[in-house]
Design a protein around this motif. Structure first.
Motif, PDB file in Angstrom:
ATOM      1  N   MET B  16      -1.207   7.982  12.287  1.00 26.13           N
ATOM      2  CA  MET B  16      -1.282   6.981  11.216  1.00 26.13           C
ATOM      3  C   MET B  16      -2.124   7.490  10.053  1.00 26.13           C
ATOM      4  O   MET B  16      -1.857   7.166   8.904  1.00 26.13           O
ATOM      5  CB  MET B  16      -1.814   5.659  11.764  1.00 26.13           C
ATOM      6  CG  MET B  16      -0.753   4.903  12.568  1.00 26.13           C
ATOM      7  SD  MET B  16      -1.210   3.207  13.000  1.00 26.13           S
ATOM      8  CE  MET B  16      -2.502   3.482  14.212  1.00 26.13           C
ATOM      9  N   GLU B  17      -3.104   8.291  10.388  1.00 27.43           N
ATOM     10  CA  GLU B  17      -3.944   8.903   9.349  1.00 27.43           C
ATOM     11  C   GLU B  17      -3.086   9.816   8.464  1.00 27.43           C
ATOM     12  O   GLU B  17      -3.132   9.738   7.234  1.00 27.43           O
ATOM     13  CB  GLU B  17      -5.077   9.683  10.024  1.00 27.43           C
ATOM     14  CG  GLU B  17      -6.092  10.298   9.076  1.00 27.43           C
ATOM     15  CD  GLU B  17      -6.896   9.265   8.299  1.00 27.43           C
ATOM     16  OE1 GLU B  17      -7.299   9.591   7.179  1.00 27.43           O
ATOM     17  OE2 GLU B  17      -7.105   8.137   8.821  1.00 27.43           O
ATOM     18  N   TYR B  18      -2.259  10.657   9.092  1.00 28.42           N
ATOM     19  CA  TYR B  18      -1.356  11.538   8.349  1.00 28.42           C
ATOM     20  C   TYR B  18      -0.353  10.724   7.525  1.00 28.42           C
ATOM     21  O   TYR B  18      -0.003  11.102   6.419  1.00 28.42           O
ATOM     22  CB  TYR B  18      -0.581  12.457   9.301  1.00 28.42           C
ATOM     23  CG  TYR B  18      -1.290  13.736   9.640  1.00 28.42           C
ATOM     24  CD1 TYR B  18      -1.333  14.789   8.731  1.00 28.42           C
ATOM     25  CD2 TYR B  18      -1.909  13.897  10.869  1.00 28.42           C
ATOM     26  CE1 TYR B  18      -1.981  15.974   9.047  1.00 28.42           C
ATOM     27  CE2 TYR B  18      -2.562  15.079  11.200  1.00 28.42           C
ATOM     28  CZ  TYR B  18      -2.601  16.108  10.287  1.00 28.42           C
ATOM     29  OH  TYR B  18      -3.245  17.276  10.598  1.00 28.42           O
ATOM     30  N   LEU B  43       5.871  11.802  13.721  1.00 30.42           N
ATOM     31  CA  LEU B  43       5.724  11.530  12.300  1.00 30.42           C
ATOM     32  C   LEU B  43       6.921  12.197  11.628  1.00 30.42           C
ATOM     33  O   LEU B  43       7.147  13.404  11.811  1.00 30.42           O
ATOM     34  CB  LEU B  43       4.426  12.165  11.801  1.00 30.42           C
ATOM     35  CG  LEU B  43       3.917  11.742  10.436  1.00 30.42           C
ATOM     36  CD1 LEU B  43       3.353  10.319  10.497  1.00 30.42           C
ATOM     37  CD2 LEU B  43       2.814  12.698   9.979  1.00 30.42           C
ATOM     38  N   VAL B  44       7.705  11.400  10.891  1.00 26.76           N
ATOM     39  CA  VAL B  44       8.962  11.902  10.335  1.00 26.76           C
ATOM     40  C   VAL B  44       9.072  11.547   8.853  1.00 26.76           C
ATOM     41  O   VAL B  44       8.709  10.434   8.453  1.00 26.76           O
ATOM     42  CB  VAL B  44      10.164  11.291  11.102  1.00 26.76           C
ATOM     43  CG1 VAL B  44      11.483  11.769  10.539  1.00 26.76           C
ATOM     44  CG2 VAL B  44      10.090  11.612  12.586  1.00 26.76           C
ATOM     45  N   VAL B  58       7.535  16.000  11.113  1.00 26.20           N
ATOM     46  CA  VAL B  58       6.291  16.684  10.752  1.00 26.20           C
ATOM     47  C   VAL B  58       5.467  16.961  12.009  1.00 26.20           C
ATOM     48  O   VAL B  58       4.957  18.057  12.200  1.00 26.20           O
ATOM     49  CB  VAL B  58       5.473  15.832   9.752  1.00 26.20           C
ATOM     50  CG1 VAL B  58       4.210  16.551   9.332  1.00 26.20           C
ATOM     51  CG2 VAL B  58       6.314  15.459   8.545  1.00 26.20           C
ATOM     52  N   LEU B  59       5.367  15.950  12.832  1.00 27.52           N
ATOM     53  CA  LEU B  59       4.547  16.076  14.041  1.00 27.52           C
ATOM     54  C   LEU B  59       5.238  15.388  15.214  1.00 27.52           C
ATOM     55  O   LEU B  59       5.839  14.327  15.039  1.00 27.52           O
ATOM     56  CB  LEU B  59       3.203  15.375  13.834  1.00 27.52           C
ATOM     57  CG  LEU B  59       2.019  16.204  13.383  1.00 27.52           C
ATOM     58  CD1 LEU B  59       0.850  15.285  13.052  1.00 27.52           C
ATOM     59  CD2 LEU B  59       1.596  17.194  14.461  1.00 27.52           C
ATOM     60  N   GLY B  74       4.311  20.608  12.098  1.00 27.42           N
ATOM     61  CA  GLY B  74       4.691  21.123  10.782  1.00 27.42           C
ATOM     62  C   GLY B  74       3.612  20.869   9.743  1.00 27.42           C
ATOM     63  O   GLY B  74       3.870  21.017   8.551  1.00 27.42           O
ATOM     64  N   THR B  75       2.408  20.512  10.191  1.00 25.37           N
ATOM     65  CA  THR B  75       1.325  20.287   9.228  1.00 25.37           C
ATOM     66  C   THR B  75       0.767  21.629   8.782  1.00 25.37           C
ATOM     67  O   THR B  75       0.837  22.618   9.515  1.00 25.37           O
ATOM     68  CB  THR B  75       0.171  19.444   9.822  1.00 25.37           C
ATOM     69  OG1 THR B  75      -0.456  20.194  10.869  1.00 25.37           O
ATOM     70  CG2 THR B  75       0.693  18.133  10.381  1.00 25.37           C
ATOM     71  N   GLU B  76       0.214  21.638   7.581  1.00 28.42           N
ATOM     72  CA  GLU B  76      -0.252  22.885   6.994  1.00 28.42           C
ATOM     73  C   GLU B  76      -1.396  23.494   7.801  1.00 28.42           C
ATOM     74  O   GLU B  76      -1.432  24.694   8.054  1.00 28.42           O
ATOM     75  CB  GLU B  76      -0.724  22.603   5.560  1.00 28.42           C
ATOM     76  CG  GLU B  76      -0.622  23.793   4.630  1.00 28.42           C
ATOM     77  CD  GLU B  76      -0.850  23.356   3.193  1.00 28.42           C
ATOM     78  OE1 GLU B  76      -1.707  23.965   2.535  1.00 28.42           O
ATOM     79  OE2 GLU B  76      -0.185  22.405   2.750  1.00 28.42           O
TER      80      GLU B  76
END
Lengths: 93, 93
Positions: B16-18, B43-44, B58-59, B74-76
Motif C-alpha cells: 500500500m505504501e508503494y 501490485l499492478v 510491479v510486485l 520490478g521496483t527500482e
C-alpha cells in the motif's frame, strides 16, 4: 449483490478452468489470485524452466460497476471469445 | 496463526505504501491485489498512456509455510533491501 456474486463466481470458474492446464516444461505453478474484496481476478505463471525464471500474468479480469473488465489477456484464443463461444457468457442464472 | 496474520499485515502495508506513488504520465491505476485466502499479494499497473496500453505487475509476494516469497520484484531499489534498510524487516511485534 446477487448479480455481483454471480459475476464473481463466473470469473473464478473460468480462471480455475484455465489453471487446470499444466505446463509441459519446467517447474511452473499456475496461480489463481482472487481478491474478492476489490474484485480483481488473476491467473499468473510462477516458476522456473531450468535456470530461467518464468513469471507472467496470463489473465487479469476486474469487476467495476457491475461490469467485467478484461485488463489483460495473454491467452492464445482470447477469454472473451472462448466464454461467448462456449455459451458461458452471459452467465446463466 | 498470529504470526501468519502479522506477515499478512506487513506485506499489505508495504504494498500500500508503494501504491501511494502515482505515475507522472498517462492514466494509470496502481492496483493492490490481496488474496488473503491463498496468500498472494500483488501490485499492478493498469491503464493507458495516450493510445498505448500500460499493463504490468510491479510486485508479487506470497506467504508459503510461514515464509515470505518475493515472486517478482520490478521496483527500482528492490523491496527486500528497502524493507530491511528501513528496519521494517523483521516486522516488529
Amino acid at each position: 449483490m446477487g448479480e455481483q456474486n454471480r459475476l464473481r463466481e463466473f470469473i473464478k470458474q473460468i480462471l480455475m478452468e484455465y489453471a487446470r492446464y499444466k505446463h509441459s516444461y519446467g517447474d511452473i505453478e499456475v496461480q489463481t489470485i482472487f481478491d474478492t474484496e476489490n474484485d480483481h481476478y488473476q491467473l499468473v505463471n510462477v516458476g522456473w524452466n531450468g535456470y530461467r525464471r518464468i513469471y507472467g500474468c496470463v489473465l487479469h479480469v476486474d469487476i467495476k460497476n457491475g461490469k467485467i473488465w478484461i485488463q489483460h489477456d495473454g491467452t492464445e484464443e482470447g477469454v472473451a471469445r472462448v466464454s461467448t463461444n462456449q455459451r458461458l457468457w452471459p452467465p446463466i442464472t
